[in-house]
Structure formats: structure tokens, C-alpha cells
Design a protein around this motif. Structure first.
Motif, PDB file in Angstrom:
ATOM      1  N   HIS A 347       0.817  -1.211   0.000  1.00 53.13           N
ATOM      2  CA  HIS A 347       0.000   0.000   0.000  1.00 53.13           C
ATOM      3  C   HIS A 347       0.853   1.264   0.000  1.00 53.13           C
ATOM      4  O   HIS A 347       0.811   2.056  -0.927  1.00 53.13           O
ATOM      5  CB  HIS A 347      -0.942  -0.029   1.198  1.00 53.13           C
ATOM      6  CG  HIS A 347      -1.841   1.154   1.300  1.00 53.13           C
ATOM      7  ND1 HIS A 347      -2.651   1.556   0.258  1.00 53.13           N
ATOM      8  CD2 HIS A 347      -2.055   2.032   2.304  1.00 53.13           C
ATOM      9  CE1 HIS A 347      -3.331   2.625   0.630  1.00 53.13           C
ATOM     10  NE2 HIS A 347      -2.991   2.936   1.860  1.00 53.13           N
ATOM     11  N   TYR A 467       2.061   8.859   2.156  1.00 52.18           N
ATOM     12  CA  TYR A 467       0.831   8.715   1.379  1.00 52.18           C
ATOM     13  C   TYR A 467       1.084   9.171  -0.051  1.00 52.18           C
ATOM     14  O   TYR A 467       1.009  10.356  -0.368  1.00 52.18           O
ATOM     15  CB  TYR A 467      -0.289   9.549   1.986  1.00 52.18           C
ATOM     16  CG  TYR A 467      -0.652   9.216   3.416  1.00 52.18           C
ATOM     17  CD1 TYR A 467      -0.368   7.974   3.971  1.00 52.18           C
ATOM     18  CD2 TYR A 467      -1.294  10.149   4.218  1.00 52.18           C
ATOM     19  CE1 TYR A 467      -0.713   7.669   5.274  1.00 52.18           C
ATOM     20  CE2 TYR A 467      -1.651   9.856   5.524  1.00 52.18           C
ATOM     21  CZ  TYR A 467      -1.351   8.620   6.056  1.00 52.18           C
ATOM     22  OH  TYR A 467      -1.698   8.322   7.349  1.00 52.18           O
ATOM     23  N   HIS A 471      -3.366   7.604  -2.806  1.00 57.13           N
ATOM     24  CA  HIS A 471      -3.518   6.940  -1.505  1.00 57.13           C
ATOM     25  C   HIS A 471      -4.983   6.746  -1.124  1.00 57.13           C
ATOM     26  O   HIS A 471      -5.378   5.663  -0.672  1.00 57.13           O
ATOM     27  CB  HIS A 471      -2.820   7.765  -0.420  1.00 57.13           C
ATOM     28  CG  HIS A 471      -3.102   7.302   0.978  1.00 57.13           C
ATOM     29  ND1 HIS A 471      -2.373   6.300   1.586  1.00 57.13           N
ATOM     30  CD2 HIS A 471      -4.042   7.687   1.885  1.00 57.13           C
ATOM     31  CE1 HIS A 471      -2.853   6.090   2.805  1.00 57.13           C
ATOM     32  NE2 HIS A 471      -3.861   6.925   3.013  1.00 57.13           N
ATOM     33  N   LEU A 475      -6.579   3.118  -0.522  1.00 62.08           N
ATOM     34  CA  LEU A 475      -7.057   2.768   0.811  1.00 62.08           C
ATOM     35  C   LEU A 475      -8.508   2.312   0.765  1.00 62.08           C
ATOM     36  O   LEU A 475      -8.894   1.347   1.444  1.00 62.08           O
ATOM     37  CB  LEU A 475      -6.902   3.966   1.745  1.00 62.08           C
ATOM     38  CG  LEU A 475      -7.373   3.770   3.188  1.00 62.08           C
ATOM     39  CD1 LEU A 475      -6.644   2.605   3.846  1.00 62.08           C
ATOM     40  CD2 LEU A 475      -7.166   5.054   3.995  1.00 62.08           C
ATOM     41  N   TYR A 493      -2.902   4.942   7.589  1.00 57.12           N
ATOM     42  CA  TYR A 493      -4.071   5.020   6.722  1.00 57.12           C
ATOM     43  C   TYR A 493      -4.757   6.388   6.723  1.00 57.12           C
ATOM     44  O   TYR A 493      -5.074   6.917   5.666  1.00 57.12           O
ATOM     45  CB  TYR A 493      -5.086   3.948   7.147  1.00 57.12           C
ATOM     46  CG  TYR A 493      -4.432   2.615   7.415  1.00 57.12           C
ATOM     47  CD1 TYR A 493      -4.056   1.787   6.358  1.00 57.12           C
ATOM     48  CD2 TYR A 493      -4.134   2.200   8.714  1.00 57.12           C
ATOM     49  CE1 TYR A 493      -3.422   0.571   6.590  1.00 57.12           C
ATOM     50  CE2 TYR A 493      -3.506   0.991   8.957  1.00 57.12           C
ATOM     51  CZ  TYR A 493      -3.144   0.175   7.892  1.00 57.12           C
ATOM     52  OH  TYR A 493      -2.506  -1.010   8.130  1.00 57.12           O
TER      53      TYR A 493
END
Length: 516
Positions: A347, A467, A471, A475, A493
Motif C-alpha cells: 500500500h 501517502y 492513496h 485505501l 491510513y
């Protein structure tokens, strides 16, 4: 009666602890287990109390623990702004620390004096319109030409979006709306202070969504900010009003806080972690340290099996809901039969940050406290040859965070030097404290013969997630892929600040309670 829900929280930083608190408050019958791999909770919120070292020896010391001088190895102040700011202060008050809150007034030097290191020059940021007008004509200023840039920005049409998820970097938005010079000076310095990252790589939607909202809703970033694009949403305002109305004892504290710029705690921010942990234990939440998670698996009938401990002494924790309060790069390393969790590791990356606490005896450099009478300086991307390429900024701790022992702290001047962690081979790298002290000497004019009385260096690995562009969209897809009973919480996050982490925990607890 239905069985009590079982909740496993992976990670004992502020996100995990706050999640456990809010879930237990909403679901008193819930059986909650917090699993922290390291020997302590709190993540990189860490405060050390040291004694002033003897000055009879030569060179700097690491100092003795359990003294009256507070050193922060991570975050040191909090902002009482918005719903997230209120939630954090409310949590501190509920933990019984309201009498340890130290408010920093909006007219204090810490609030008014903030500096940017630009082309080897330290420049005070303006605190009023007249100083902005003055600096716009100074060719050497980081604000050179700012007034014409603002005027032109208000006339530029907004960028047409191909869809609502169209993202770009912080650098690209600021360069497009204002100029590349502004992106490389003021904006890069701000990003160094918050994210220790590169504005050319960070998503503007994820980091400064108010800029996107201002441009799209008002046609101009400047016009949008003037018309309230940065104001609290009606939903947040309603929740804040509800929070304040429900607890009169918090209302008075919050009213005082809103008149302040920032606040801290007498014994350091880690005292909030300790108080919250003690409260969780009183609420019969099982907080385990030194308990690494080795595997996460989904079981039939909606359960999760969390393997913890070493292989020769492995234990299984079964849960109905899984709260992952560790960043994606840490989640992604865990063996799991959940494909969504394996994707979390891809991520976002995270950067390493070196923090060095440096303390000088005040009487050895009598005017040092005057030169460092403010919150601190942040280094811009426009560096001169005398600026360390790894330097992110220097916090003037003695002015920024006054403490509860003024007689002792009046003897010293404290700093925290922030540097890019990748510049150092390990936490024991001797160049880390050397370069930190050199930066203070060079930029605050400390004579070569004057040595600090205390230096402590820390290397925080993968501590601030970055990020990247896209992002928010990634997410959203990640949360959809892990399903409704896996909850991703915290700095990996929803924002890297302490307030962001607390809000993320609060929202997660509300979702869990609503689904049970």
C-alpha cells in the motif's frame, strides 16, 4: 443473551490503545485483547526524564534517567483544533491528566516565532500582513514574490477533474496554482516537518485535502481559504458540540484549550499512554506486550485466528473482529490467508527518521535561548552548501514546550534535531549525534568550544507512512478487500498525527459497535 464479542487489536501504539478504549466504552461486555510485539506500548510516543549531567567531565553525556528534565523521542505537542483535537484532549482528561496539561498561548514566542531554513539562511515566518508585504520584495526571502503569486492564483481557472478521485502530488498542485519556487521553499519545509517526506511524491488529497476542496469548490485555493474551505464540516461540528455538552468537566478544559496554540503534558506525552494503559487494565482489557503476532487467518463462521509468540510457545487468540493498528507495511509482512491483508504491504512505504536530543548548559552560551526563542526551524528543499542534506528541522524545545520544573530547566537550552534516517547505518552510528550538534552550531551560532552537556540519538525505522499519489483510492479499495470485520486504524491510513490516530480509533469503534 448473545455471546460477548471478541476483539483483537494488533498494535499497542496510541491507535491501538485508543481503539481498545473506545470499543470497550461502546461495548462494555466485549473481550478485548491488545497485542504489542515490543516490550512497551505507545509506539514512537516516548518521553524520557533525565537528570542534568555533571559538568566536571569532558564532552556530552547521555544523562541519568529519572530526573526532572523531559526529553521527547517522538511527538511533543498537540493541537486543540477540530473534532480530532477535541477527542484527543477528551481522552487525556478521561485518563485523569487534566491537571498536567500545559497550554501554550497563541501570543507566546512558540506560537509567533517559526522559522524556515532556506539557502543557508534562517528566516522568521511572517505573523501579520505587513511583514508579508515587506518580504515579498526581498529577493533573498523564501516569500519573495508571494503577493503577486497570490493575486495571480485567484485569477487562474481550476484544474478540470476527470473524476472525483483525480489526484496529484502536493508539489504539482502548489506549482500549478502558485509556483515551483513556493513548492520548493515554504511547502517543502512544512512537509519535512509533518511527514519527513518529499512533496513531489505525496498525495495532496491525502495530506492537504483542504487545498483540493478550496480549488474545486471556489475556483481558487486562496479564495477557498478566505471563504471557509478549511472550516469544520457540519457533521464534525455536531459531534464536537455533542462531546462538549455531554461532559461539563471537559467543556471547561476545551474552552481553555481553544485559546491556546498547542499544548503538552508536564511529564511528556508518554504519560498519557501510561495513564490510558492503566485505565484499560481497570476496564479488564487484556494488554499484552512482548507478544509478536506471527500469523493472521480467517476461520469459518466469521472468526479470526491470530497466532502469537515464538514457534516453540505459540498461542492462538480467536476474535470476531480484527483491528490492525499497525501500518500497512507491517501488516503485509504477516503470513495470512486474507489476500487483502497481504496487499496492505504494497500500500504505502514509510520513512526512517533520526531524532537527536541535544542539551546545552544555558550559562555557556548566554544568548542561545534568545536566538532560539520560538518553536523551531524547518529546512526547505532549497538548501545551501552549509546545510546538512539530511536535515529536516530543529525544534527549540526549551521555548516550544515549557515544563513543570522551571528552576531546573532554566539551567539548560534543549533542542531536538530531526534528520532523514536513511542517512545513518544504525541507531549507533556515531555520525548521527555529531551531525546534529554540527547543525545547531552552524545555524544557531554556537561557538566551537562549547559542548552540549547531554546528547541522545534515536533512529525510528519506518515510523512515518508516506501517502503517495492515489492513496485515498488505494485505501478505499484495500478496506473493501479485507471485508467489514477487519479494521485498518492509525497513522498508516488516516493521518500521521496523534490527533488523526485518535480520531481513526474513535471512528473504528463506532463502526464496530454499529455492526454488533
Amino acid at each position: 443473551m448473545a455471546a460477548a464479542p471478541r476483539i483483537a487489536v494488533v498494535g499497542g501504539g496510541i491507535s491501538g490503545l485508543a481503539s481498545a478504549y473506545y470499543i470497550k466504552t461502546a461495548l462494555p461486555r466485549a473481550k478485548i485483547t491488545v497485542l504489542e510485539a515490543s516490550p512497551r506500548v505507545g509506539g514512537w510516543i516516548r518521553s524520557t526524564k533525565v537528570a542534568l549531567p555533571s559538568r566536571t567531565g569532558s564532552g556530552a553525556s547521555k544523562g541519568q534517567d529519572d530526573g526532572p528534565i523531559v526529553l521527547e523521542e517522538g511527538p511533543r505537542t498537540l493541537r486543540p483544533v477540530g473534532l480530532q483535537g477535541a477527542l484527543t484532549l477528551d481522552l487525556i482528561q478521561r485518563a485523569g491528566l487534566q491537571n498536567e496539561v500545559i497550554m501554550i498561548a497563541k501570543d507566546s514566542p512558540s506560537a509567533r516565532n517559526r522559522f524556515v531554513l532556506h539557502n543557508d539562511r534562517i528566516e522568521k515566518m511572517p505573523s501579520g500582513l505587513m511583514s508579508v508585504l515587506f518580504k515579498t520584495w526581498q529577493s533573498s526571502s523564501a516569500l519573495h514574490g508571494i503577493v503577486p503569486l497570490v493575486m495571480r492564483e485567484m485569477m487562474r481557472p481550476p484544474r478540470p477533474l476527470t473524476d472525483k478521485d483525480d489526484d496529484e502530488s502536493i508539489y504539482d498542485l502548489v506549482s500549478r496554482r502558485f509556483s515551483p519556487d513556493l513548492a520548493d521553499t515554504l511547502v517543502s519545509a512544512m512537509v519535512h516537518g509533518i511527514y519527513a517526506g518529499n512533496p513531489r511524491q505525496l498525495s495532496v488529497q491525502a495530506t492537504f485535502p483542504v487545498l483540493v476542496r478550496a480549488e474545486q469548490q471556489y475556483g481558487s485555493v486562496v479564495r477557498g481559504m478566505m471563504r471557509g474551505a478549511g472550516a469544520m464540516s457540519p457533521e464534525d461540528r455536531a459531534e464536537l458540540d455533542k462531546l462538549v455538552a455531554a461532559r461539563p468537566e471537559f467543556r471547561d478544559l476545551w474552552q481553555r484549550a481553544t485559546k491556546s496554540s498547542i499544548y503538552t503534558l508536564q511529564n511528556g506525552l508518554e504519560s498519557a499512554v501510561a495513564a490510558l494503559t492503566k485505565q484499560l487494565e481497570a476496564m479488564e482489557v487484556d494488554v499484552r506486550t512482548g507478544t509478536p503476532v506471527t500469523r493472521l487467518d480467517a476461520k469459518p463462521y466469521g472468526e479470526f485466528d491470530i497466532q502469537v509468540g515464538a514457534e516453540d510457545a505459540a498461542e492462538s487468540v480467536v476474535a470476531d473482529h480484527l483491528v490492525c493498528a499497525i501500518p500497512g507495511h507491517a501488516v503485509g509482512r504477516l503470513p495470512s490467508n486474507l489476500p487483502g491483508l497481504r496487499g496492505a504491504g504494497e500500500h504505502e512505504p514509510a520513512v526512517n527518521v533520526a531524532l537527536v536530543n541535544v542539551v546545552f548548559a544555558r550559562d555557556t552560551v548566554p544568548d542561545l535561548a534568545v536566538r532560539s526563542n520560538g518553536f523551531g526551524m524547518l529546512a526547505s528543499a532549497r538548501r545551501g552548501p552549509q546545510t546538512d542534506p539530511a536535515l529536516l528541522g530543529i525544534i527549540y524545545d526549551s521555548a516550544a514546550t515549557p515544563r513543570a520544573h522551571p528552576a531546573v530547566e532554566a539551567e539548560v537550552v534543549k533542542f531536538t534535531v530531526m534528520m532523514q534516517g536513511d542517512a545513518f547505518s544504525s541507531a549507533q552510528d556515531p555520525s548521527m549525534p555529531e551531525r546534529a550538534v554540527t547543525a545547531i552550531r552552524r545555524h544557531l551560532d554556537v561557538p566551537t568550544g562549547v559542548e552540549p552537556v547531554l546528547v541522545r540519538a534515536h533512529l525510528h525505522n519506518a515510523c512515518i507512512p508516506q501517502y503517495g499519489v492515489g492513496h485515498v483510492q488505494k485505501l478505499r479499495a484495500l478496506r473493501e478487500s479485507v471485508g467489514p470485520k477487519v479494521h485498518l486504524v492509525g497513522c498508516g491510513y488516516d493521518g500521521v498525527g496523534v490527533n488523526d490516530c485518535v480520531r481513526s480509533a474513535w471512528e473504528t469503534a463506532r463502526r464496530i459497535a454499529a455492526g454488533i
